[in-house]
Scaffold this active site. Structure first.
Site, PDB file in Angstrom:
ATOM      1  N   SER A   1      10.256   2.454   6.801  1.00  0.00           N
ATOM      2  CA  SER A   1       9.565   1.175   7.010  1.00  0.00           C
ATOM      3  C   SER A   1       9.902   0.554   8.364  1.00  0.00           C
ATOM      4  CB  SER A   1       9.877   0.239   5.845  1.00  0.00           C
ATOM      5  OG  SER A   1       8.979  -0.821   5.861  1.00  0.00           O
ATOM      6  N   ARG A   2      11.041  -0.097   8.471  1.00  0.00           N
ATOM      7  CA  ARG A   2      11.506  -0.629   9.750  1.00  0.00           C
ATOM      8  C   ARG A   2      13.029  -0.530   9.779  1.00  0.00           C
ATOM      9  NH1 ARG A   2       7.177   0.088  11.296  1.00  0.00           N
ATOM     10  NH2 ARG A   2       5.668  -1.323  12.243  1.00  0.00           N
TER      11      ARG A   2
ATOM     12  N   GLU B   1      14.628   0.820  18.400  1.00  0.00           N
ATOM     13  CA  GLU B   1      13.928   2.056  18.737  1.00  0.00           C
ATOM     14  C   GLU B   1      13.584   2.184  20.208  1.00  0.00           C
ATOM     15  OE1 GLU B   1      10.639   2.762  16.141  1.00  0.00           O
ATOM     16  OE2 GLU B   1      11.940   2.735  14.385  1.00  0.00           O
TER      17      GLU B   1
ATOM     18  N   HIS C   1      10.199   7.866  14.172  1.00  0.00           N
ATOM     19  CA  HIS C   1       9.047   7.002  13.845  1.00  0.00           C
ATOM     20  C   HIS C   1       7.740   7.819  13.861  1.00  0.00           C
ATOM     21  CE1 HIS C   1       7.940   2.563  13.554  1.00  0.00           C
ATOM     22  NE2 HIS C   1       6.987   3.287  12.995  1.00  0.00           N
TER      23      HIS C   1
ATOM     24  N   CYS D   1       9.197  -2.449   2.383  1.00  0.00           N
ATOM     25  CA  CYS D   1       8.806  -3.844   2.646  1.00  0.00           C
ATOM     26  C   CYS D   1       8.743  -4.052   4.163  1.00  0.00           C
ATOM     27  CB  CYS D   1       9.776  -4.822   1.982  1.00  0.00           C
ATOM     28  SG  CYS D   1      11.479  -4.593   2.454  1.00  0.00           S
ATOM     29  N   PRO D   2       8.008  -5.069   4.612  1.00  0.00           N
ATOM     30  CA  PRO D   2       7.956  -5.311   6.059  1.00  0.00           C
ATOM     31  C   PRO D   2       9.251  -5.931   6.569  1.00  0.00           C
ATOM     32  CG  PRO D   2       6.526  -6.835   4.862  1.00  0.00           C
ATOM     33  CD  PRO D   2       7.221  -6.021   3.842  1.00  0.00           C
TER      34      PRO D   2
ATOM     35  N   ASP E   1      13.357   7.387   9.371  1.00  0.00           N
ATOM     36  CA  ASP E   1      12.291   7.584  10.365  1.00  0.00           C
ATOM     37  C   ASP E   1      12.296   6.442  11.377  1.00  0.00           C
ATOM     38  OD1 ASP E   1       9.955   8.939  11.407  1.00  0.00           O
ATOM     39  OD2 ASP E   1       8.744   7.308  10.566  1.00  0.00           O
TER      40      ASP E   1
ATOM     41  N   LYS F   1       0.826  -1.215   0.000  1.00  0.00           N
ATOM     42  CA  LYS F   1       0.000   0.000   0.000  1.00  0.00           C
ATOM     43  C   LYS F   1       0.864   1.272   0.000  1.00  0.00           C
ATOM     44  CE  LYS F   1      -1.924  -1.918   3.612  1.00  0.00           C
ATOM     45  NZ  LYS F   1      -1.497  -3.317   3.456  1.00  0.00           N
TER      46      LYS F   1
HETATM   47  P1  NAD Z   1       2.076  -4.009   2.745  1.00  0.00           P
HETATM   48  O1  NAD Z   1       1.941  -5.285   3.466  1.00  0.00           O
HETATM   49  O2  NAD Z   1       0.876  -3.433   2.045  1.00  0.00           O
HETATM   50  O3  NAD Z   1       3.252  -4.112   1.655  1.00  0.00           O
HETATM   51  C1  NAD Z   1       4.499  -4.684   1.879  1.00  0.00           C
HETATM   52  C2  NAD Z   1       5.039  -5.142   0.531  1.00  0.00           C
HETATM   53  O4  NAD Z   1       6.378  -5.597   0.719  1.00  0.00           O
HETATM   54  C3  NAD Z   1       4.241  -6.312  -0.084  1.00  0.00           C
HETATM   55  O5  NAD Z   1       3.846  -6.003  -1.414  1.00  0.00           O
HETATM   56  C4  NAD Z   1       5.228  -7.466  -0.061  1.00  0.00           C
HETATM   57  O6  NAD Z   1       5.070  -8.356  -1.147  1.00  0.00           O
HETATM   58  C5  NAD Z   1       6.560  -6.712  -0.149  1.00  0.00           C
HETATM   59  N1  NAD Z   1       7.718  -7.521   0.200  1.00  0.00           N
HETATM   60  C6  NAD Z   1       7.786  -8.595   1.040  1.00  0.00           C
HETATM   61  N2  NAD Z   1       9.042  -9.099   1.023  1.00  0.00           N
HETATM   62  C7  NAD Z   1       9.772  -8.333   0.179  1.00  0.00           C
HETATM   63  C8  NAD Z   1      11.119  -8.372  -0.264  1.00  0.00           C
HETATM   64  N3  NAD Z   1      11.976  -9.310   0.174  1.00  0.00           N
HETATM   65  N4  NAD Z   1      11.532  -7.427  -1.154  1.00  0.00           N
HETATM   66  C9  NAD Z   1      10.666  -6.490  -1.608  1.00  0.00           C
HETATM   67  N5  NAD Z   1       9.372  -6.428  -1.240  1.00  0.00           N
HETATM   68  C10 NAD Z   1       8.939  -7.326  -0.347  1.00  0.00           C
HETATM   69  O7  NAD Z   1       2.654  -2.970   3.801  1.00  0.00           O
HETATM   70  P2  NAD Z   1       2.485  -1.383   3.819  1.00  0.00           P
HETATM   71  O8  NAD Z   1       1.204  -1.018   4.472  1.00  0.00           O
HETATM   72  O9  NAD Z   1       2.811  -0.840   2.470  1.00  0.00           O
HETATM   73  O10 NAD Z   1       3.636  -1.003   4.857  1.00  0.00           O
HETATM   74  C11 NAD Z   1       4.998  -1.250   4.560  1.00  0.00           C
HETATM   75  C12 NAD Z   1       5.808  -1.151   5.830  1.00  0.00           C
HETATM   76  O11 NAD Z   1       5.808   0.225   6.277  1.00  0.00           O
HETATM   77  C13 NAD Z   1       5.202  -1.898   7.034  1.00  0.00           C
HETATM   78  O12 NAD Z   1       5.622  -3.240   7.066  1.00  0.00           O
HETATM   79  C14 NAD Z   1       5.727  -1.144   8.221  1.00  0.00           C
HETATM   80  O13 NAD Z   1       6.903  -1.776   8.650  1.00  0.00           O
HETATM   81  C15 NAD Z   1       6.062   0.237   7.657  1.00  0.00           C
HETATM   82  N6  NAD Z   1       5.269   1.313   8.273  1.00  0.00           N
HETATM   83  C16 NAD Z   1       5.931   2.341   8.849  1.00  0.00           C
HETATM   84  C17 NAD Z   1       5.215   3.384   9.420  1.00  0.00           C
HETATM   85  C18 NAD Z   1       5.913   4.569  10.067  1.00  0.00           C
HETATM   86  O14 NAD Z   1       5.273   5.320  10.807  1.00  0.00           O
HETATM   87  N7  NAD Z   1       7.188   4.787   9.818  1.00  0.00           N
HETATM   88  C19 NAD Z   1       3.823   3.359   9.405  1.00  0.00           C
HETATM   89  C20 NAD Z   1       3.170   2.280   8.784  1.00  0.00           C
HETATM   90  C21 NAD Z   1       3.900   1.256   8.223  1.00  0.00           C
END
Ligand code: NAD
Length: 323
Positions: A235-236, A265, A297, A207-208, A260, A154
């Protein structure tokens, strides 16, 4: 009864307005993060509500089960801090908020990218000192640059869309599960991560964090990137080997970074509650680079996202109550 760990004022406000009238849900908000020491605070509660920095490993889950906690409500999307197999073993249900506002994070990632590329942070500090000289503030256009998105879920998709459609960048992506809408968003997939690493001017991680993605950006990956590459991570933290990044910043191979999220953390934030002793100096070393821009974050933190988080978490708890 739900005990909300690590609650900030904005959590309290958004949760209180999300609870429907007449509901039996009763929230208690505390400052402390969940960990082995603070788990006993959940005595008498059926559910705990936690965020990204709480520690919810097998030991903590065992303790929660002894206290007869039945439910862990994550008020975030990522669940890398929860030992899911332990939760299954002890019969504790876990729910998360899979999507609350991908726009919040995508817009933040683009803002962070612009900050490091155009050096807003440096410029702001200078202007505050009455210094209007432009030396050292040279930037580059985003239009025409190649931006690599790792993970097109997303958030990655939206980030790519803004950069492609809004800025005119060439957006490439790597994801083992490609999205059907990527093309419509102006994003084209490359076949391998190596191809993305070697052709991108800027790399943004979306990615997660999983075993398979931990340190996806390490010495080996950085060696494949273009000299002068820029890296953005919203992301993380543990997607990046921080010391490898510091080495690449020192040699100038990586020209700028926006972060971020960090590897440890809970060691850095909430220093007023259950923080542990900082076990390494990576955070301080990152801060010493003028070309590293850091936030704590914060990417999720918009009014709209908080409302969605609170509403979904309350619904998750109500669903459990009625199941
Ligand atoms: P999501 O689950 O919609 O998308 C994650 C995508 O990563 C998926 O399409 C998956 O296929 C892909 N993926 C998995 N393994 C992979 C790899 N080895 N290489 C490349 N892509 C790979 O998640 P999202 O809602 O888009 O969120 C992404 C990440 O953002 C979350 O996992 C979370 O850690 C992070 N996040 C951070 C904050 C923040 O405040 N900083 C807030 C929300 C989410």
């Amino acid at each position: 009864r739900v005990l909300v760990f690590g609650a900030r004022k904005y959590d309290i406000d958004s949760f209180q307005s999300a609870v429907p009238g007449g509901s039996q849900l009763e929230f208690t908000f505390i400052d402390a993060l969940l960990d082995e020491k603070t788990a006993p605070l959940a005595t008498g509660y059926q559910a705990v509500c936690i965020f990204v920095n709480d520690i919810c490993d097998a030991n903590v889950i065992e303790k929660l089960s002894q206290l007869e906690v039945k439910f862990i409500a994550l008020r975030c999307a990522g669940f890398n801090n929860v030992d899911l197999s332990a939760a299954v073993k002890y019969g504790i249900k876990v729910a998360r908020v899979p999507s609350y506002s991908p726009e919040a994070v995508a817009e933040f990632a683009v803002g962070m990218l612009m900050t490091v590329v155009r050096k807003y942070h440096k410029a702001y500090n200078r202007v505050r000192e009455g210094n209007f000289l432009l030396d050292g503030l040279l930037g580059m256009n985003i239009c025409g640059k190649t931006i690599g998105i790792i993970g097109t879920g997303k958030i990655g998709l939206l980030t790519g869309k803004i950069l492609s459609k809004g800025f005119g960048a060439t957006v490439i992506a790597y994801d083992p599960y490609p999205s059907k809408v990527a093309e419509e968003y102006g994003i084209s997939y490359v076949a391998t991560l190596d191809e993305l690493l070697s052709t991108s001017d800027i790399i943004s991680l979306h990615c997660p964090l999983m075993d398979s993605t931990k340190y996806i950006i390490n010495d080996n990956a950085l060696a494949k990137t273009k000299r002068g590459v820029i890296i953005i991570n919203t992301s993380r933290g543990a997607l990046i080997d921080t010391y490898a990044l510091i080495r690449a910043l020192k040699t100038g191979h990586v020209s700028a970074v926006g972060l971020d999220v960090y590897e440890r953390e809970s060691n850095y934030f909430f220093a007023d509650s259950s923080a542990k002793v900082i076990s390494d100096d990576s955070f301080a070393r990152l801060l010493s680079f003028y070309n590293v821009f850091m936030t704590g974050h914060q990417a999720f933190l918009t009014q709209e996202a908080l409302e969605n988080i609170a509403q979904t978490t309350v619904q998750n708890l109500l669903d459990l109550e009625s199941s």
